[in-house]
Design an enzyme around this catalytic site. Structure first.
Site, PDB file in Angstrom:
ATOM      1  N   ARG A 231      37.182  -4.968  48.841  1.00  0.00           N
ATOM      2  CA  ARG A 231      35.792  -5.366  48.654  1.00  0.00           C
ATOM      3  C   ARG A 231      35.586  -6.775  49.219  1.00  0.00           C
ATOM      4  O   ARG A 231      36.465  -7.631  49.095  1.00  0.00           O
ATOM      5  CB  ARG A 231      35.426  -5.369  47.169  1.00  0.00           C
ATOM      6  CG  ARG A 231      35.222  -3.983  46.590  1.00  0.00           C
ATOM      7  CD  ARG A 231      33.984  -3.310  47.167  1.00  0.00           C
ATOM      8  NE  ARG A 231      33.720  -1.981  46.638  1.00  0.00           N
ATOM      9  CZ  ARG A 231      34.008  -0.833  47.269  1.00  0.00           C
ATOM     10  NH1 ARG A 231      34.592  -0.826  48.455  1.00  0.00           N
ATOM     11  NH2 ARG A 231      33.689   0.316  46.709  1.00  0.00           N
ATOM     12  N   HIS A 279      31.691  -0.949  57.025  1.00  0.00           N
ATOM     13  CA  HIS A 279      32.040  -0.187  55.811  1.00  0.00           C
ATOM     14  C   HIS A 279      32.132   1.311  56.110  1.00  0.00           C
ATOM     15  O   HIS A 279      31.437   2.133  55.507  1.00  0.00           O
ATOM     16  CB  HIS A 279      31.031  -0.468  54.686  1.00  0.00           C
ATOM     17  CG  HIS A 279      31.619  -0.222  53.325  1.00  0.00           C
ATOM     18  ND1 HIS A 279      31.353  -1.011  52.234  1.00  0.00           N
ATOM     19  CD2 HIS A 279      32.473   0.727  52.878  1.00  0.00           C
ATOM     20  CE1 HIS A 279      32.005  -0.560  51.178  1.00  0.00           C
ATOM     21  NE2 HIS A 279      32.699   0.498  51.549  1.00  0.00           N
TER      22      HIS A 279
HETATM   23  C1  OXD Z   1      34.447   3.589  48.302  1.00  0.00           C
HETATM   24  C2  OXD Z   1      33.988   2.901  49.516  1.00  0.00           C
HETATM   25  O1  OXD Z   1      34.583   2.946  47.257  1.00  0.00           O
HETATM   26  O2  OXD Z   1      33.683   3.588  50.513  1.00  0.00           O
HETATM   27  O3  OXD Z   1      34.676   4.794  48.372  1.00  0.00           O
HETATM   28  O4  OXD Z   1      33.910   1.685  49.541  1.00  0.00           O
END
Ligand code: OXD
Length: 316
Positions: A231, A279
């Site tokens: 993240r 992402h």
């Molecule tokens: C997930 C993402 O948590 O794609 O699946 O970030």
């Protein structure tokens, strides 16, 4: 009172066909049910919520909920929710297909970096047939931070490619003979100081927020590669930028950012040594995840505890 199964759906995307796709995939597995939008009034009857990044506070209004399913592997999008219905189990996707996708993304970035893909693409643009000495990877230590379902796939695939792989977990664990296991804050520091390639797959929790800061980047061997598929908020972005600009880090590949979409004005865009992915490292695949979603729903409706439960107190 109706006993009809109602599933409330939300995925924060303008693409409305996704809801229909989930409905079509779940129908043969669950039989008859009604899928409604999370924001529709009918969602108030929903026993199940199938969601990604729902508007804050909406789940708290759904008192009939028995199960909240995160449409991804991460659940930090649910952590900011106040007052989630206490009666509802929360589960996340643990889809081998997504684990493999993330692993392939990590491998792609590691190999591109060490096989100098960017440089050879630049040579190619100049029609320059230049050979550089090959960087040996056999004794190149790689740290994988976060050895859950995904981290273990990444670590074992990297080991299979001949890398010297070290896996870090919060508590002591064993990952077999190919992967050296480290844990706790001492293990973390040992790895940051010795490994030349660092792969973060950690969940976002109060402990991991801001974990990769100047102090950590400066403790890494000069020229190290940093890869983040966890993240964005785990990284102090200004510190990462400074480490890249000073050459302390040799490169970074990022799929996640503190703010997404990454704003146009963000300085990462101007850094050729930062590879930016929007992402997409492991996208949820309804085709492969539907069976797991259906099984969580049938377990909960039968009064059983579903697999892949999230512990809200722990944060994942
Ligand atoms: C997930 C993402 O948590 O794609 O699946 O970030």
């Amino acid at each position: 009172m109706s006993s009809e199964l109602v599933i409330a759906y939300y995925d924060a995307s303008p693409d409305t066909t996704r809801q229909e796709r989930w409905q079509a995939l779940l129908t043969p597995l669950l039989g008859t049910f009604r899928m409604v939008g999370l924001l529709d009034a009918a969602a108030e009857q929903a026993q199940i919520a199938l969601v990604w990044s729902p508007p804050t506070g909406r789940l708290a209004q759904l008192s009939a909920l028995k199960l909240i399913i995160s449409l991804g592997q991460g659940v930090d999008h649910l952590m900011r929710e106040p007052d989630l219905p206490k009666s509802a189990h929360i589960v996340r996707l643990v889809d081998p297909n997504m684990s493999h996708a993330l692993s392939q993304w990590v491998i792609l970035n590691i190999l591109d970096h060490y096989r100098e893909g960017r440089l050879y693409r630049a040579y190619r643009a100049e029609k320059a047939f230049i050979q550089r000495p090959q960087i040996e990877t056999a004794d190149l230590p790689v740290a994988v931070y976060g050895m859950g379902a995904i981290g273990q796939v990444i670590a074992s695939q990297l080991a299979g490619l001949g890398f010297d792989v070290h896996g870090w977990s919060r508590t002591k664990r064993d990952f077999g003979s190919q992967i050296t296991a480290y844990h706790g804050s001492d293990g973390f520091r040992q790895l940051t100081q010795t490994c030349r390639c660092h792969v973060c797959i950690l969940p976002l929790t109060p402990e991991t927020e801001g974990l990769f800061s100047a102090e950590i980047f400066n403790s890494m061997p000069t020229g190290a590669l940093f890869i983040n598929g966890g993240r964005g908020k785990q990284v102090v972005e200004a510190d990462l930028l400074a480490a890249i600009r000073s050459g302390q880090l040799g490169g970074a590949a990022l799929d996640v950012f503190a703010v997404e979409p990454l704003p146009d004005s963000h300085p990462f865009w101007d850094e050729p040594n930062i590879t930016i992915w929007p992402h997409v490292a492991a996208q949820t695949n309804p085709e492969t995840a539907a069976r797991q979603v259906a099984s969580a729903i049938t377990s909960v409706l039968a009064g059983k505890t579903p697999d892949n439960l999230v512990d809200l107190a722990r944060g994942y």
